[in-house]
Design a protein around this motif. Structure first.
Motif, PDB file in Angstrom:
ATOM      1  N   PRO A  16     -55.167 -23.900  36.005  1.00 56.13           N
ATOM      2  CA  PRO A  16     -54.163 -24.015  37.074  1.00 56.13           C
ATOM      3  C   PRO A  16     -52.765 -23.807  36.487  1.00 56.13           C
ATOM      4  O   PRO A  16     -52.384 -24.506  35.548  1.00 56.13           O
ATOM      5  N   VAL A  17     -52.021 -22.847  37.009  1.00 53.67           N
ATOM      6  CA  VAL A  17     -50.679 -22.551  36.507  1.00 53.67           C
ATOM      7  C   VAL A  17     -49.700 -22.563  37.662  1.00 53.67           C
ATOM      8  O   VAL A  17     -49.948 -21.953  38.709  1.00 53.67           O
ATOM      9  N   THR A  18     -48.591 -23.270  37.457  1.00 56.46           N
ATOM     10  CA  THR A  18     -47.513 -23.289  38.442  1.00 56.46           C
ATOM     11  C   THR A  18     -46.244 -22.758  37.801  1.00 56.46           C
ATOM     12  O   THR A  18     -45.834 -23.235  36.737  1.00 56.46           O
ATOM     13  N   VAL A  19     -45.627 -21.768  38.425  1.00 52.01           N
ATOM     14  CA  VAL A  19     -44.337 -21.248  37.976  1.00 52.01           C
ATOM     15  C   VAL A  19     -43.254 -22.023  38.729  1.00 52.01           C
ATOM     16  O   VAL A  19     -43.071 -21.833  39.932  1.00 52.01           O
ATOM     17  N   VAL A  20     -42.583 -22.910  38.030  1.00 55.97           N
ATOM     18  CA  VAL A  20     -41.521 -23.714  38.631  1.00 55.97           C
ATOM     19  C   VAL A  20     -40.211 -22.961  38.450  1.00 55.97           C
ATOM     20  O   VAL A  20     -39.739 -22.773  37.330  1.00 55.97           O
ATOM     21  N   ASN A  21     -39.635 -22.502  39.543  1.00 54.27           N
ATOM     22  CA  ASN A  21     -38.484 -21.608  39.485  1.00 54.27           C
ATOM     23  C   ASN A  21     -37.177 -22.379  39.394  1.00 54.27           C
ATOM     24  O   ASN A  21     -36.740 -23.008  40.355  1.00 54.27           O
TER      25      ASN A  21
ATOM     26  N   VAL B 255     -42.418 -13.426  37.304  1.00 56.75           N
ATOM     27  CA  VAL B 255     -43.117 -14.182  36.260  1.00 56.75           C
ATOM     28  C   VAL B 255     -44.551 -14.475  36.702  1.00 56.75           C
ATOM     29  O   VAL B 255     -45.496 -14.398  35.903  1.00 56.75           O
ATOM     30  N   GLN B 256     -44.733 -14.813  37.973  1.00 56.00           N
ATOM     31  CA  GLN B 256     -46.080 -15.039  38.496  1.00 56.00           C
ATOM     32  C   GLN B 256     -46.939 -13.788  38.330  1.00 56.00           C
ATOM     33  O   GLN B 256     -48.104 -13.863  37.912  1.00 56.00           O
ATOM     34  N   ALA B 257     -46.376 -12.620  38.643  1.00 55.43           N
ATOM     35  CA  ALA B 257     -47.130 -11.369  38.525  1.00 55.43           C
ATOM     36  C   ALA B 257     -47.533 -11.102  37.080  1.00 55.43           C
ATOM     37  O   ALA B 257     -48.647 -10.616  36.812  1.00 55.43           O
TER      38      ALA B 257
ATOM     39  N   GLN C 251     -49.222 -19.861  40.864  1.00 53.27           N
ATOM     40  CA  GLN C 251     -48.454 -19.963  42.105  1.00 53.27           C
ATOM     41  C   GLN C 251     -47.022 -20.358  41.771  1.00 53.27           C
ATOM     42  O   GLN C 251     -46.728 -20.765  40.646  1.00 53.27           O
ATOM     43  N   THR C 252     -46.121 -20.233  42.729  1.00 50.82           N
ATOM     44  CA  THR C 252     -44.712 -20.531  42.470  1.00 50.82           C
ATOM     45  C   THR C 252     -44.262 -21.776  43.223  1.00 50.82           C
ATOM     46  O   THR C 252     -44.841 -22.144  44.254  1.00 50.82           O
ATOM     47  N   LEU C 253     -43.232 -22.397  42.683  1.00 48.45           N
ATOM     48  CA  LEU C 253     -42.652 -23.601  43.284  1.00 48.45           C
ATOM     49  C   LEU C 253     -41.163 -23.597  42.979  1.00 48.45           C
ATOM     50  O   LEU C 253     -40.749 -23.402  41.835  1.00 48.45           O
ATOM     51  N   GLU C 254     -40.332 -23.795  44.002  1.00 47.41           N
ATOM     52  CA  GLU C 254     -38.883 -23.826  43.801  1.00 47.41           C
ATOM     53  C   GLU C 254     -38.451 -25.172  43.232  1.00 47.41           C
ATOM     54  O   GLU C 254     -39.057 -26.210  43.526  1.00 47.41           O
TER      55      GLU C 254
END
Length: 514
Positions: free
Chosen positions: A401-406, A417-419, A430-433
């Protein structure tokens, strides 16, 4: 002969009297020039009076500051020699900075009324600062309070029995055993250095200095409520001063894994932020502000005899005021857990020696070290075949599980970065602001350390920014301002070999969640 003087009617002409003196002036021809001369004399007299008053004022203010300063000898333990005198203008200068865990009061009492130990309590902060001879670099080396080192026998400055030398003792206890000079002796022995001076401050110094500066900016990734230190901060960037500044520097539970490493990173980030503020506001070139800071510092400072003059402290301020923030390095001495007690640390000698050598030789930590000369062709320099690097464990990227925290403020950057992660097989990314973040960091939960290391290597993220987090689900990549473009973050100015940061970097502290 009549003694009466003749009275000439108003407007009557004065007969030419040749070179006869009029009112004491030959021929009356230099009257205007003499009046101008008298005016200049008056101006000069006034300026002289002002200068005398100004010199007197400065002398009084310096005397006031001088009266604030407390001193202790740079006693380096038994059998050790003091460092040779250094020129504070031109020589490399090494200063040990100590923060004590006391709030001192007149009569050697703490704020709670307890009598202080012979040396004045334990060291809550131990940092060795090196000012380079060329005035271009400042290096600050932090020592963990839980570090075990050989301790010398020391005589307390206030008198009493000499302490017993120890093969292995906790470094922060040297202060209580023999004063700041005992800590100087221990670090000299550990590093092969010869420390020139020390400065020691208590809790009140942090509170008052942060207030004098009008607050210091700090950053945390999540809200912090630490009941132990009293630290209370929202997520993001805040300004702290007074008790909150002290709590930020002292907390052991709020950051990282709740140990000393997280606390040291917070202290380094605080000092880096302070350096940025002082330079941005040109504080050290503003005499009234500089005086306010000097008064605050001297009121809460103990120094060795060599720094007892306020003019010496002003020379140090002049040394650092123009140093490039990118050349101010804050690093932590390399350590490893003690085999008999993992809650205590010992020196990682192999990793620490190049760092100590750089400080002994007055070399910058922010410039690459010269590469060793290659061995002659056909001669490897060793009869042994170099062992291959151990293979990394296989990672099932799709199962991580990976979360890109922007933290960049750009949704497009987070998507990019997610791509890149998806292209490497991390299909669930997935991304998260989030709030703005100055530096890119990777947080990982239990069992995901190998995946986190692989992702960090993919983006060129320094190992120092790999942080275990009990609240992380899998791996979380916090994308910061150092990763706005390209496929890798900006190079680490410390070369990836040292734990720390420069004053130019704005680092957010990872809340521990404890």
């Amino acid at each position: 002969m009549s003694n009466r003087r003749s009275i000439r009617p108003a407007g009557a002409s004065v007969p030419d009297s040749g070179d006869r003196d009029v009112v004491g002036i030959p021929g009356g021809r230099h009257l205007g020039r003499t009046r101008a001369g008298r005016g200049l004399v008056m101006v000069a007299f006034t300026l002289a009076a002002v200068l005398v008053a100004l010199v007197g004022f400065v002398a009084i203010q310096l005397f006031r500051l001088q009266a604030n300063v407390d001193t202790q000898p740079l006693n380096l333990g038994s059998g050790q020699e003091s460092a040779l005198p250094v020129d504070l203008n031109t020589d490399p200068v090494q200063i040990l900075i100590l923060g004590t865990d006391t709030r001192t009061r007149p009569g050697g009492k703490t704020a709670g009324g307890e009598t202080l130990p012979p040396g004045g309590g334990n060291s809550d902060v131990m940092m060795l600062m090196n000012l380079s001879a060329d005035r271009e670099d400042v290096t600050v080396l932090s020592f963990p309070r839980d570090l075990l080192v050989p301790l010398p026998s020391c005589l307390p400055p206030a008198g009493g029995e000499r302490s017993t030398a120890m093969d292995l003792g906790q470094l922060n206890g040297a202060l209580a055993s023999g004063g700041p000079g005992c800590t100087v002796a221990a670090i000299n022995s550990l590093t092969g250095l010869s420390i020139d001076h020390f400065m020691m401050a208590d809790f009140d110094a942090v509170k008052e200095l942060s207030e004098t500066l009008g607050g210091v900016e700090v950053c945390v990734t999540e809200p912090v409520e630490d009941e132990y230190s009293g630290l209370s901060l929202p997520a993001g960037t805040s300004e702290v001063e007074g008790e909150q500044a002290l709590a930020f520097l002292r907390t052991r539970h709020a950051f990282g894994d709740g140990g000393d490493a997280g606390r040291i990173k917070a202290q380094q980030a605080f000092l880096a932020s302070m350096a940025r503020k002082v330079q941005a506001e040109e504080t050290l070139s503003n005499l009234p502000r500089l005086y306010s800071i000097a008064e605050t510092i001297t009121r809460n400072l103990t120094v060795d005899d060599g720094l007892s003059q306020v003019t010496a402290l002003l020379k140090l301020a002049d040394r650092v005021k123009d140093v490039d923030l990118g050349n101010m390095a804050f690093v932590t001495v390399p350590t490893m857990p003690w085999e008999l007690d993992p809650n205590r640390l010992v020196l990682d000698e192999e990793a620490a020696e190049p760092l100590f050598a750089a400080m002994r030789e007055d070399r910058s930590l922010t410039e690459p070290s010269p590469s060793p000369s290659p061995a002659p062709s056909g001669d490897s320099g060793s009869d042994e075949t170099e062992a291959p690097a151990p293979a990394r464990p296989a990672i099932d990227a799709a199962a991580v599980p990976v979360t890109v925290v922007n933290g960049t403020g750009s949704a497009a950057r987070a998507t990019r970065v997610q791509a890149m992660l998806v292209a490497e097989g991390y299909e669930s990314a997935q991304t998260l602001e989030s709030i703005g973040a100055p530096v890119t960091q990777v947080y990982f939960g239990a069992g995901y350390d190998a995946a986190a290391a692989e992702i960090a290597a993919l983006f060129g993220i320094d190992a120092a920014q790999l942080i275990p987090s009990p609240s992380a689900v899998g791996v979380e990549v916090l994308v910061g301002a150092d990763f706005l473009t390209g496929v890798t973050v900006k190079p680490d100015p410390l070369g990836g070999q040292l734990q720390g940061q420069t004053a130019e970097e704005e680092v957010c502290q990872q809340a521990s969640g404890f």
